[in-house]
Design a protein around this motif. Structure first.
Motif, PDB file in Angstrom:
ATOM      1  N   ASP A 189     -46.614 -12.889  40.093  1.00 35.69           N
ATOM      2  CA  ASP A 189     -47.634 -13.290  41.057  1.00 35.69           C
ATOM      3  C   ASP A 189     -47.027 -13.387  42.450  1.00 35.69           C
ATOM      4  O   ASP A 189     -47.273 -14.328  43.194  1.00 35.69           O
ATOM      5  N   ASP A 190     -46.190 -12.392  42.777  1.00 34.77           N
ATOM      6  CA  ASP A 190     -45.433 -12.423  44.030  1.00 34.77           C
ATOM      7  C   ASP A 190     -45.006 -10.992  44.339  1.00 34.77           C
ATOM      8  O   ASP A 190     -43.964 -10.526  43.887  1.00 34.77           O
ATOM      9  N   ARG A 191     -45.826 -10.284  45.115  1.00 31.53           N
ATOM     10  CA  ARG A 191     -45.557  -8.861  45.345  1.00 31.53           C
ATOM     11  C   ARG A 191     -44.266  -8.627  46.124  1.00 31.53           C
ATOM     12  O   ARG A 191     -43.547  -7.665  45.862  1.00 31.53           O
ATOM     13  N   GLU A 192     -43.952  -9.485  47.085  1.00 31.46           N
ATOM     14  CA  GLU A 192     -42.753  -9.265  47.886  1.00 31.46           C
ATOM     15  C   GLU A 192     -41.488  -9.368  47.037  1.00 31.46           C
ATOM     16  O   GLU A 192     -40.563  -8.556  47.182  1.00 31.46           O
ATOM     17  N   THR A 193     -41.445 -10.373  46.151  1.00 33.67           N
ATOM     18  CA  THR A 193     -40.288 -10.490  45.270  1.00 33.67           C
ATOM     19  C   THR A 193     -40.249  -9.322  44.293  1.00 33.67           C
ATOM     20  O   THR A 193     -39.174  -8.772  43.998  1.00 33.67           O
ATOM     21  N   ALA A 194     -41.413  -8.915  43.806  1.00 36.52           N
ATOM     22  CA  ALA A 194     -41.469  -7.768  42.902  1.00 36.52           C
ATOM     23  C   ALA A 194     -40.950  -6.512  43.592  1.00 36.52           C
ATOM     24  O   ALA A 194     -40.230  -5.710  42.981  1.00 36.52           O
ATOM     25  N   LYS A 195     -41.277  -6.329  44.871  1.00 41.32           N
ATOM     26  CA  LYS A 195     -40.814  -5.165  45.615  1.00 41.32           C
ATOM     27  C   LYS A 195     -39.291  -5.183  45.767  1.00 41.32           C
ATOM     28  O   LYS A 195     -38.645  -4.126  45.807  1.00 41.32           O
ATOM     29  N   ALA A 196     -38.708  -6.375  45.841  1.00 41.77           N
ATOM     30  CA  ALA A 196     -37.250  -6.471  45.949  1.00 41.77           C
ATOM     31  C   ALA A 196     -36.574  -6.196  44.606  1.00 41.77           C
ATOM     32  O   ALA A 196     -35.501  -5.580  44.554  1.00 41.77           O
ATOM     33  N   LEU A 197     -37.220  -6.633  43.522  1.00 40.53           N
ATOM     34  CA  LEU A 197     -36.594  -6.522  42.205  1.00 40.53           C
ATOM     35  C   LEU A 197     -36.784  -5.163  41.545  1.00 40.53           C
ATOM     36  O   LEU A 197     -35.897  -4.689  40.821  1.00 40.53           O
ATOM     37  N   ALA A 198     -37.926  -4.535  41.752  1.00 38.78           N
ATOM     38  CA  ALA A 198     -38.242  -3.298  41.025  1.00 38.78           C
ATOM     39  C   ALA A 198     -37.186  -2.212  41.201  1.00 38.78           C
ATOM     40  O   ALA A 198     -36.760  -1.609  40.203  1.00 38.78           O
ATOM     41  N   PRO A 199     -36.736  -1.917  42.420  1.00 37.57           N
ATOM     42  CA  PRO A 199     -35.707  -0.872  42.538  1.00 37.57           C
ATOM     43  C   PRO A 199     -34.382  -1.247  41.885  1.00 37.57           C
ATOM     44  O   PRO A 199     -33.647  -0.375  41.426  1.00 37.57           O
ATOM     45  N   LEU A 200     -34.081  -2.536  41.832  1.00 36.45           N
ATOM     46  CA  LEU A 200     -32.850  -2.974  41.171  1.00 36.45           C
ATOM     47  C   LEU A 200     -32.957  -2.757  39.664  1.00 36.45           C
ATOM     48  O   LEU A 200     -32.007  -2.290  39.019  1.00 36.45           O
ATOM     49  N   LEU A 201     -34.120  -3.101  39.102  1.00 34.21           N
ATOM     50  CA  LEU A 201     -34.346  -2.877  37.676  1.00 34.21           C
ATOM     51  C   LEU A 201     -34.281  -1.393  37.338  1.00 34.21           C
ATOM     52  O   LEU A 201     -33.723  -0.992  36.312  1.00 34.21           O
ATOM     53  N   HIS A 202     -34.846  -0.580  38.219  1.00 30.32           N
ATOM     54  CA  HIS A 202     -34.819   0.858  38.007  1.00 30.32           C
ATOM     55  C   HIS A 202     -33.379   1.369  38.009  1.00 30.32           C
ATOM     56  O   HIS A 202     -32.973   2.140  37.132  1.00 30.32           O
ATOM     57  N   ASP A 203     -32.606   0.942  38.979  1.00 29.16           N
ATOM     58  CA  ASP A 203     -31.237   1.437  39.111  1.00 29.16           C
ATOM     59  C   ASP A 203     -30.387   1.042  37.913  1.00 29.16           C
ATOM     60  O   ASP A 203     -29.646   1.861  37.362  1.00 29.16           O
ATOM     61  N   VAL A 204     -30.470  -0.201  37.485  1.00 26.80           N
ATOM     62  CA  VAL A 204     -29.615  -0.684  36.398  1.00 26.80           C
ATOM     63  C   VAL A 204     -30.103  -0.213  35.034  1.00 26.80           C
ATOM     64  O   VAL A 204     -29.305   0.193  34.182  1.00 26.80           O
ATOM     65  N   GLY A 205     -31.407  -0.250  34.817  1.00 21.84           N
ATOM     66  CA  GLY A 205     -31.926   0.014  33.485  1.00 21.84           C
ATOM     67  C   GLY A 205     -32.432   1.410  33.213  1.00 21.84           C
ATOM     68  O   GLY A 205     -32.505   1.831  32.052  1.00 21.84           O
ATOM     69  N   PHE A 206     -32.774   2.160  34.262  1.00 23.90           N
ATOM     70  CA  PHE A 206     -33.438   3.441  34.053  1.00 23.90           C
ATOM     71  C   PHE A 206     -32.702   4.630  34.675  1.00 23.90           C
ATOM     72  O   PHE A 206     -33.195   5.755  34.612  1.00 23.90           O
ATOM     73  N   ASP A 207     -31.547   4.400  35.278  1.00 20.05           N
ATOM     74  CA  ASP A 207     -30.793   5.488  35.896  1.00 20.05           C
ATOM     75  C   ASP A 207     -29.356   5.436  35.393  1.00 20.05           C
ATOM     76  O   ASP A 207     -28.578   4.566  35.778  1.00 20.05           O
ATOM     77  N   TRP A 208     -29.009   6.382  34.528  1.00 14.64           N
ATOM     78  CA  TRP A 208     -27.681   6.386  33.909  1.00 14.64           C
ATOM     79  C   TRP A 208     -26.852   7.606  34.322  1.00 14.64           C
ATOM     80  O   TRP A 208     -25.842   7.917  33.684  1.00 14.64           O
ATOM     81  N   HIS A 209     -27.253   8.285  35.388  1.00 15.56           N
ATOM     82  CA  HIS A 209     -26.544   9.486  35.824  1.00 15.56           C
ATOM     83  C   HIS A 209     -25.815   9.232  37.138  1.00 15.56           C
ATOM     84  O   HIS A 209     -26.445   8.852  38.132  1.00 15.56           O
ATOM     85  N   PRO A 210     -24.519   9.444  37.170  1.00 20.08           N
ATOM     86  CA  PRO A 210     -23.778   9.266  38.425  1.00 20.08           C
ATOM     87  C   PRO A 210     -23.980  10.446  39.359  1.00 20.08           C
ATOM     88  O   PRO A 210     -24.340  11.547  38.914  1.00 20.08           O
ATOM     89  N   PRO A 211     -23.742  10.268  40.646  1.00 19.13           N
ATOM     90  CA  PRO A 211     -23.781  11.396  41.584  1.00 19.13           C
ATOM     91  C   PRO A 211     -22.649  12.367  41.268  1.00 19.13           C
ATOM     92  O   PRO A 211     -21.569  11.958  40.812  1.00 19.13           O
ATOM     93  N   THR A 212     -22.885  13.648  41.488  1.00 20.08           N
ATOM     94  CA  THR A 212     -21.897  14.670  41.140  1.00 20.08           C
ATOM     95  C   THR A 212     -21.471  15.476  42.361  1.00 20.08           C
ATOM     96  O   THR A 212     -22.148  15.490  43.394  1.00 20.08           O
ATOM     97  N   ALA A 213     -20.340  16.159  42.203  1.00 22.81           N
ATOM     98  CA  ALA A 213     -19.840  17.070  43.232  1.00 22.81           C
ATOM     99  C   ALA A 213     -19.117  18.218  42.534  1.00 22.81           C
ATOM    100  O   ALA A 213     -18.634  18.070  41.409  1.00 22.81           O
ATOM    101  N   PRO A 214     -19.022  19.383  43.186  1.00 21.91           N
ATOM    102  CA  PRO A 214     -18.326  20.521  42.584  1.00 21.91           C
ATOM    103  C   PRO A 214     -16.826  20.253  42.412  1.00 21.91           C
ATOM    104  O   PRO A 214     -16.228  19.486  43.183  1.00 21.91           O
ATOM    105  N   LEU A 215     -16.215  20.903  41.428  1.00 20.07           N
ATOM    106  CA  LEU A 215     -14.797  20.693  41.164  1.00 20.07           C
ATOM    107  C   LEU A 215     -13.917  20.999  42.371  1.00 20.07           C
ATOM    108  O   LEU A 215     -12.875  20.375  42.565  1.00 20.07           O
TER     109      LEU A 215
END
Length: 262
Positions: free
Chosen positions: A52-78
């Protein structure tokens, strides 16, 4: 919504589009709520309703996405790398039993696969220096006779007790070596177990080293049910362990950013 029902509601919200899309063509299944953007919107909606707090939700959602839903590191050519940094994963208890705190663990099969991965990279870039956690370095020596390898060793106390070598502990030691390198620290080609890989890259970066995963190189992903570290025996347990480690680091960064003077 009751707090105990939040996880169920979130999972339902996130999986509903996939269920509706069964049997449809990719074009039919695609829509405004698909992909990362759709996931982020649904997470924001679920958190806003729960808190019941959109501003706090906006702060937390990207953090939850990064930790829980993104398991691929950035890559670069050899071609872009100056050295290889290989992090171990799990181990095996000492053969024949004994006190595991006073007898060095054996590397185990997962670290052999990580050594194989390093060998593939070195085949493409033969002159790259390698810094490898000792479990991997043992195989690089015994299996490949590889030169140019610096083994990152654990701390062994006078009584024989092994001090666990954390991911950050490995990165800290490698940084000290790279500070002495003729060309400077350079860019790290990070090797790690698939589910550990993203955190390996982030931890390396947190130690002020430029770091990427090697583009086009698959990482080992088979868990060892006989590992001496219980959290590395099963994927479901390990992912919880890794998310906890990510959250712990993120918590410290957020507090420091919000209150730099304490």
């Amino acid at each position: 919504m009751q707090r105990r029902d939040f996880a169920t509601a979130l999972v339902t919200a996130l999986t509903a589009p996939a269920v509706l899309g069964v049997g449809a063509t990719p074009a039919q299944a695609a829509g405004p709520d698909t992909g990362q953007g759709g996931l982020d919107r649904r997470m924001l909606a679920a958190l806003t309703a729960e808190l019941d707090d959109r501003e706090t939700a906006k702060a937390l959602a990207p953090l939850l996405h990064d930790v829980g839903f993104d398991w691929h590191p950035p890559t670069a050519p050899l071609k872009d790398f100056d050295f290889v940094l290989a992090y171990g994963f799990g181990n095996r208890p000492p053969a024949g039993g004994g006190d595991p705190t006073k007898v060095r663990y054996e590397p185990g099969p997962v670290n052999e696969e990580l050594a194989d991965t390093v060998a593939r990279i070195r085949a493409a870039r033969p002159r790259l220096p390698v810094y490898a956690q000792w479990e991997i370095a043992r195989f690089l020596d015994s299996k490949y006779g590889m030169s140019g390898v610096t083994s990152i060793e654990p701390v062994i106390e006078d009584d024989g007790t092994i001090t666990y070598l954390s991911t950050d502990g490995v990165a800290a030691q490698v940084l000290e070596y790279r500070k002495q390198a003729p060309g400077g620290i350079g860019t790290a080609c990070v090797v790690g177990f698939r589910d550990h890989h993203k955190r390996c890259v982030l931890t390396t970066r947190d130690r002020a080293m430029t770091a990427y995963a090697p583009e086009g190189i698959a990482m080992p992903h088979t868990y060892d049910p006989e590992s001496g570290q219980a959290w590395t025996r099963r994927r479901d347990l390990y992912l919880v362990h890794d998310m906890l480690a990510q959250w712990t680091t993120l918590r410290a960064k957020l507090i420091t950013a919000a209150y730099p003077n304490g």
